[in-house]
Design an enzyme around this catalytic site. Structure first.
Site, PDB file in Angstrom:
ATOM      1  N   ASP A 189    -115.397 -44.465   5.382  1.00  0.00           N
ATOM      2  CA  ASP A 189    -114.512 -44.354   4.297  1.00  0.00           C
ATOM      3  C   ASP A 189    -113.110 -44.498   5.245  1.00  0.00           C
ATOM      4  OD1 ASP A 189    -112.258 -45.138   2.603  1.00  0.00           O
ATOM      5  OD2 ASP A 189    -112.918 -43.840   0.676  1.00  0.00           O
ATOM      6  N   HIS A 194    -106.245 -41.437   4.270  1.00  0.00           N
ATOM      7  CA  HIS A 194    -106.867 -39.470   4.492  1.00  0.00           C
ATOM      8  C   HIS A 194    -107.055 -39.691   6.178  1.00  0.00           C
ATOM      9  CE1 HIS A 194    -108.349 -39.929   0.737  1.00  0.00           C
ATOM     10  NE2 HIS A 194    -108.981 -41.621   0.942  1.00  0.00           N
ATOM     11  N   ILE A 209    -105.138 -37.013   1.940  1.00  0.00           N
ATOM     12  CA  ILE A 209    -105.469 -36.351   1.125  1.00  0.00           C
ATOM     13  C   ILE A 209    -107.242 -36.411   1.681  1.00  0.00           C
ATOM     14  CG2 ILE A 209    -103.748 -36.237  -0.506  1.00  0.00           C
ATOM     15  CD1 ILE A 209    -105.264 -38.384  -1.727  1.00  0.00           C
ATOM     16  N   GLY A 212    -111.853 -38.446  -2.357  1.00  0.00           N
ATOM     17  CA  GLY A 212    -112.008 -37.873  -3.555  1.00  0.00           C
ATOM     18  C   GLY A 212    -112.674 -38.159  -3.962  1.00  0.00           C
TER      19      GLY A 212
END
Length: 285
Positions: A189, A194, A209, A212
């Site tokens: 990903d 990120h 961040i 998820g």
């Protein structure tokens, strides 16, 4: 720019074939924080190739079609896209290496209205190529924060799982590395949200961040540890809602409620005392 509903709901994804090795399984496990204690022999089973096991949550990165919402033809404000919910149903224990085929489809797109965003629901089936056996079915809800009011259907979204109204039966604390997102993204990903501080700030975050699904992997580790005794074959399914972002380096505290073969759970970050994964439900063999 607005979501092209017809194009997105009718999009035909090519099947994705992926061959993964024990190195890939180790990289995934390290990305979700397994073997922070390298002397823990239970965790070492997931990060060392001798008699190796794969984490069941690794199914979320297998035969993944990529960050397709970044393509301009779909009309999605991709910088504001967040993962809303994720479900995993395990049909057969995931091998530590193999070749798989992934089949993805978009099942529904809900227009929450101007200024309220949109929800996109998708599924992915991951099959073992050699046997044709279904390994996992993945269900995902994507929250397109900048795309409400495009004129799509406005049906009500499904209700999340309700947690028990009592103190948790067990609690597991697991730290994350400061570079966790940079490791996890190598599992497939590559959303720059990120990794790139500039993209993160343009999306309203103080820093990149954690994915998820990396947070989900930490919760999955906690479930495999506490509810399954580090036997990954016992985790049959899980579903959760992403309620707030995690920053790399934070400690994820998983609270669990055990009722027969159902473990309800939620996760909070210790440093901010904030719930980041909620309404979790896992089925344990």
């Amino acid at each position: 720019m607005a979501i092209d509903y017809d194009k997105l709901i009718n999009w035909k994804f090519d099947d994705i074939e992926q061959t993964y090795t024990t190195k890939d399984s180790i990289l995934y496990a390290l990305g979700v924080g397994v073997s922070m204690d390298p002397l823990d022999m239970d965790q070492l089973r997931f990060t060392y190739e001798e008699d190796m096991l794969a984490l069941p949550t690794m199914s979320v990165v297998l035969a993944y079609p990529g960050f397709f919402l970044k393509e301009p033809e779909f009309g999605v404000d991709w910088v504001k896209v967040l993962h809303g919910e994720q479900g995993i149903e395990i049909h057969k224990t995931l091998p530590a290496k193999g070749t798989v085929i992934g089949t993805t489809k978009i099942t529904e797109i809900i227009d929450k209205g101007e200024g309220r965003g949109a929800l996109m629901f998708s599924t992915r089936e991951v099959r073992e190529k050699a046997s044709g056996d279904l390994l996992a079915t993945l269900s995902s809800t994507t929250f397109c924060r900048g795309d409400g009011g495009f004129g799509g259907p406005a049906v009500e979204a499904p209700k999340p799982h309700t947690l028990p109204d009592r103190a948790p039966d067990s609690i597991v604390e697991l730290p994350t590395l400061d570079q966790a997102a940079l490791i996890y993204r190598l599992s497939g990903d590559f959303n720059p949200l990120h990794a790139d501080p500039r993209v993160a700030k343009s999306a309203g975050f103080e820093a990149p961040i954690l994915h998820g699904l990396a947070s989900l992997g930490v919760a999955g580790h906690a479930l495999v540890k506490q509810a399954c005794g580090y036997d990954p074959a016992k985790l049959k399914s899980l579903k959760l809602r992403f309620s707030a972002p995690v920053y790399p380096g934070e400690t994820i505290v998983t609270e669990m409620w055990h009722d027969d073969n159902i473990t309800s759970f939620r996760c909070r970050v210790k440093e901010r005392d904030l719930v980041v994964l909620n309404n979790g439900r896992a089925v344990i063999a």
